[in-house]
Design an enzyme around this catalytic site. Structure first.
Site, PDB file in Angstrom:
ATOM      1  CG  ASP A 215      14.815  24.926 -32.982  1.00 39.71           C
ATOM      2  OD1 ASP A 215      14.827  26.033 -32.743  1.00 39.71           O
ATOM      3  OD2 ASP A 215      14.906  24.346 -34.192  1.00 39.71           O
TER       4      ASP A 215
ATOM      5  CB  CYS B  87      32.424 -29.363  -9.727  1.00 37.41           C
ATOM      6  SG  CYS B  87      33.525 -29.849 -11.189  1.00 37.41           S
TER       7      CYS B  87
ATOM      8  CB  CYS C 241      -0.924   0.022   1.362  1.00 37.67           C
ATOM      9  SG  CYS C 241       0.066   0.160   2.891  1.00 37.67           S
TER      10      CYS C 241
ATOM     11  CG  ASP D 290      13.405  30.380 -31.262  1.00 37.25           C
ATOM     12  OD1 ASP D 290      13.979  31.615 -31.349  1.00 37.25           O
ATOM     13  OD2 ASP D 290      13.977  29.386 -32.012  1.00 37.25           O
TER      14      ASP D 290
ATOM     15  CG  ASP E 138      15.683  28.577 -28.524  1.00 39.83           C
ATOM     16  OD1 ASP E 138      15.605  29.750 -28.376  1.00 39.83           O
ATOM     17  OD2 ASP E 138      15.321  27.907 -29.624  1.00 39.83           O
TER      18      ASP E 138
ATOM     19  CB  CYS F 181       4.682  -0.083   1.665  1.00 35.30           C
ATOM     20  SG  CYS F 181       3.394  -1.501   2.392  1.00 35.30           S
TER      21      CYS F 181
ATOM     22  CB  CYS G  89      32.093 -26.494 -14.613  1.00 32.51           C
ATOM     23  SG  CYS G  89      31.552 -28.060 -14.446  1.00 32.51           S
TER      24      CYS G  89
END
Length: 848
Positions: free
Chosen positions: A743, A124, A36, A544, A747, A39, A127
């Protein structure tokens, strides 16, 4: 068909954020065990109290925590000795609050040439040696370290010398299997959680249903011998089995001093079940049926909530699924298929019609149209030629093309979009802060109210019995004949299980998750939750000019030859001379001449005259292109063309006189054309009561002409780049909340100064990084859509808060007076959470 630029993102590490005294490190963690909003509040307060944590944002709906770790303060010896908290330390802090967590470190964020993979088949230490030896003997591998306990291997290798597929093959030939972590954890976390919730629900519903059937038979049809024993045995797997995680979480929450929803459910189910066991020794009413039903309704709610939350995060899931899985590339003249994760910058991909583009790149051969709707929301395919950028996960509609890889992994467009959406979904809307504060006190308050209710029934039985007798007239579950202690116990239990902090905690994040997903599908990327709340309150939008209101690319608009001069006779010398210039206006003239197939010649001499134009000699003739002043200096009188020049300038054209050998050949006018949708967008903003302004470095006449053509109400002309921030401040003082749309690099400061910075997707990386909202398509009509989306998201948040508060304010008092059975309360509690989640999901159907 249309053409567009491709949106790119800054190649910055999102995990590192600049701060005044150094760098904040941003980390994300998946949280385990939350039930909830209380928490989430507990985890947040625990982490905030830790030394070295700058900020924390816990999202209950997405079950993630975003933690910013502060660097040691510069020049402070005591602080400088403190190391930045490790992931293990952060997880330990979360565990101390009674929950669990794991760091979110995607495979794609690993350093190039270094990868950690799972190893299957090892049994093991021998390997381990085998795998390391095979990998170390492979050309291009610098090192390989196997962790037998974790069954992983970390490989440092040169991706230009050896591919991941070759490493997998060599290990496979040795009898083992390398598995990428993404493959091991392919099953979505939401799906796993939902499946677990469904399994719990099925077991609980089957057993609780059986108990209810037995109860009906026992009470109304035929007494069942050993009924109590049967209900105890059937109820144990429900309350103590599939419900065990609730009691464990409740114990942890109480131990940490931060009670949550689990505490309420545990107290509503475990004591009734344990009291039922006393029926073996004392002639008392048992509540095992009530205990199993309460737990079952809780599990029903959690399953439906998990399913609904999964739907709320559909947007990110869909984005992830959009990516291609394999790619065809050229290697030494041969075409081979590789996994997308193995692509490296410089690879040449072959993409046929109908195929997805595996990753971002540049087209090196072939012409096609590409469906970029997944990125821009624009359904019309975009024409692409050699040199054009191609976005990964978009679809090649026609023509075979070859694309050179430029970005892979976390740097691709798709990965950045996913990151931005996830970041926004991990943030909070300011209005949620009040709900978070209330949630922290909610469960303790309910526990006090429960205790007070029980005590009140015991000390003032006549008062309560009068209310219950009144309610018994129209509520079939109310029984005033029960003993006082039984009534007190049932009523207190009803108060516990009817209260629901979950609805308060889910109201904001679910609306934000769904809304930002809808925005991403429409090419609107929102960086943080605060922007959602602020955007709807904007009173003025400042634009702009270049690249925002206009296309950003000058075009030759008018060719006006003098009497007796043809268009070619005017354009040929002008374009030939401008071909030596790098000025955008000159390039517009050159492009127009080439489009008309006019042959150009190289000038003998060339000179740029600052602020006036250019001059040079061409085939023995002196040619001038520029202003009135340039021609007058050369002894050429442009007076006869004054009216034409003025008319062009009044229409926002840059007019240039062209003269050769003392004679005016005519006028060429260049303009940056206004975007087709600019006027429509401005009109819609003004209709919504939002004023508009344009900030530009252009002269007053040109600026006003552009503003008038699109309907902008306020013009601020002649502003140098460094002056834009001051103008935004002035507008904020005058109008209040201001959004800035731009852009360009210049700016970026203004976008930061504005209450909401909005970047055009065809713009620069720096502008996009500085913005709160990015419009991927670069069309201003999507700005209106973004504002409408902000309104819709915030409206849902308000609705969710209203219903959450309304439910608790009405339901808890009803339960306190004994008019609500605990089983009905448990069902109502589940419904209240689901109401909030499903209300948020309705955002998917909102018309924007």
């Amino acid at each position: 068909m249309s053409e567009s630029k491709t949106l790119s993102f800054p190649e910055l590490d999102p995990a590192t954020l600049k701060s005044g005294g150094g760098e904040k490190e941003r980390r994300e963690y998946r949280l385990i065990g939350m039930s909830c909003a209380s928490c989430a509040a507990s985890i947040e307060s625990t982490l905030k109290a830790a030394d070295g944590v700058a900020s924390v944002s816990v999202n209950y709906a997405s079950e993630k925590a975003v933690v910013e770790l502060a660097p040691p303060a510069a020049g402070n010896d005591s602080d400088s000795s403190r190391a930045v908290l490790s992931d293990e330390a952060v997880v330990d802090l979360i565990r101390s609050a009674g929950y669990d967590a794991e760091p979110l470190v995607p495979q794609k964020d690993q350093a190039p040439g270094r990868i950690t993979l799972g190893v299957e088949g090892m049994s093991c230490a021998t390997c381990v040696r085998s795998v390391e030896t095979v990998l170390a003997a492979t050309a291009g591998v610098d090192s390989a370290t196997v962790n037998f306990a974790a069954e992983t291997v970390t490989i440092a290798y040169d991706p230009h010398q050896v591919r991941l597929a070759e490493l997998k093959k060599r290990v496979h030939d040795a009898g083992y299997t390398l598995v990428e972590r993404d493959d091991e954890q392919r099953e979505d976390a939401d799906t796993r959680k939902m499946n677990l919730a469904l399994r719990r629900l099925r077991i609980s519903a089957a057993l609780a249903g059986s108990i209810m059937v037995l109860m009906v038979i026992h009470m109304f049809i035929q007494t069942i011998p050993g009924y109590l024993t049967l209900t105890v045995l059937l109820g144990a797997p429900v309350v103590l089995g599939v419900g065990r995680h609730v009691h464990v979480a409740a114990f942890r929450a109480v131990r940490s001093g931060r009670p949550n929803m689990d505490v309420l459910v545990s107290l509503g189910s475990l004591p009734p079940y344990l009291l039922g066991l006393m029926g073996f020794f004392f002639p008392i009413q048992t509540f095992i049926e009530m205990a199993t039903t309460i737990m079952t309704f809780h599990l029903v709610g959690k399953y439906l909530e998990a399913r609904a939350k999964g739907r709320a995060s559909d947007a990110i899931r869909k984005l992830v699924q959009m990516g291609a899985k394999t790619a065809n590339i050229l290697v030494e003249g041969k075409e081979i298929e590789v996994d997308v994760k193995e692509l490296t910058p410089g690879d040449i991909m072959i993409i046929r019609p109908g195929e997805k583009i595996p990753t971002d790149g540049v087209i090196v051969s072939g012409t096609t149209h590409i469906d970029e709707s997944m990125a821009t929301g624009e359904p019309v395919p975009v024409r692409k030629e050699p040199g054009a950028e191609a976005i990964g996960a978009t679809i090649n509609k026609e023509g075979a093309i070859r694309v050179k890889v430029t970005k892979v992994g976390k740097d691709t467009f798709l990965a950045q979009v996913i990151r931005m959406v996830e970041e926004c979904q991990g943030t909070k809307v300011p209005i949620q802060e009040f709900a978070d504060r209330v949630t922290g006190y909610f469960v303790p308050a309910i526990l006090l109210i429960t205790a007070a209710t029980f005590a009140s029934f015991m000390f003032f039985p006549d008062f309560h019995r009068g209310i219950i007798e009144w309610g018994a007239g129209f509520l079939p579950w109310v029984n005033p004949d029960l003993p006082r202690l039984t009534l007190a116990f049932i009523t207190a239990t009803a108060v516990l299980v009817i209260a629901c902090p979950c609805a308060l905690g889910l109201g904001t994040p679910t609306a934000l998750m769904v809304g930002t997903g809808v925005g991403a599908e429409k090419g609107i990327l929102i960086r943080n939750g605060e922007a959602v709340q602020t955007l709807k309150d904007v009173t003025l939008v400042a634009f702009d000019k270049t690249g925002t209101i206009t296309v950003g690319k000058p075009t030759l608009t008018d060719v006006l030859p003098a009497e007796g001069v043809t268009e070619e006779e005017l354009l040929r010398p002008a374009a030939s001379l401008e071909n030596s210039s790098e000025h955008p206006l000159g390039q517009a003239i050159v492009e127009a001449a080439r489009n008309r197939s006019i042959p150009l010649t190289d000038p003998d001499t060339f000179e740029a005259v600052t602020g006036r134009g250019i001059r040079g000699t061409l085939e023995g003739r002196t040619v001038l292109i520029g202003t009135r002043a340039l021609l007058r200096e050369a002894g050429v009188d442009p007076g006869a063309y004054e009216q034409q020049l003025t008319d062009l300038e009044d229409r926002a054209r840059t007019a240039m006189l062209v003269a050769a050998e003392g004679r005016v050949l005519g006028i060429l006018a260049v303009a940056d054309p206004v975007k087709e949708d600019s006027a429509r967008a401005v009109a819609e903003l003004e209709r919504k009561g939002i004023r508009t302004a344009m900030i530009t470095g252009d002269n007053e006449r040109t600026a006003r002409a552009i503003a008038t053509s699109v309907g902008i109400s306020e013009v601020i002309a002649g502003v140098l780049p460094e002056g834009k921030v001051a103008e935004i401040r002035r507008l904020q003082e005058k109008y209040g909340m201001v959004a800035m749309v731009g852009d360009g690099i210049n700016d970026a400061p203004a976008l930061k100064q504005a209450n909401v910075g909005i970047a055009i997707g065809t713009g620069t990386d720096i502008a996009i990084e500085a913005a709160d909202v990015t419009l991927v398509r670069g069309e201003l009509t999507t700005l209106v859509t973004a504002i409408n989306l902000s309104d819709a998201i915030f409206r849902k948040i308000r609705e969710n808060f209203f219903w959450a508060w309304f439910y608790n304010v009405v339901a808890v008092p009803v339960a306190m007076f004994g008019l609500l059975h605990p089983m009905i309360g448990a069902a109502a509690m589940s419904v209240s959470s689901l109401n909030v989640v499903y209300n948020s999901l309705r955002l998917k159907r909102v018309r924007l």
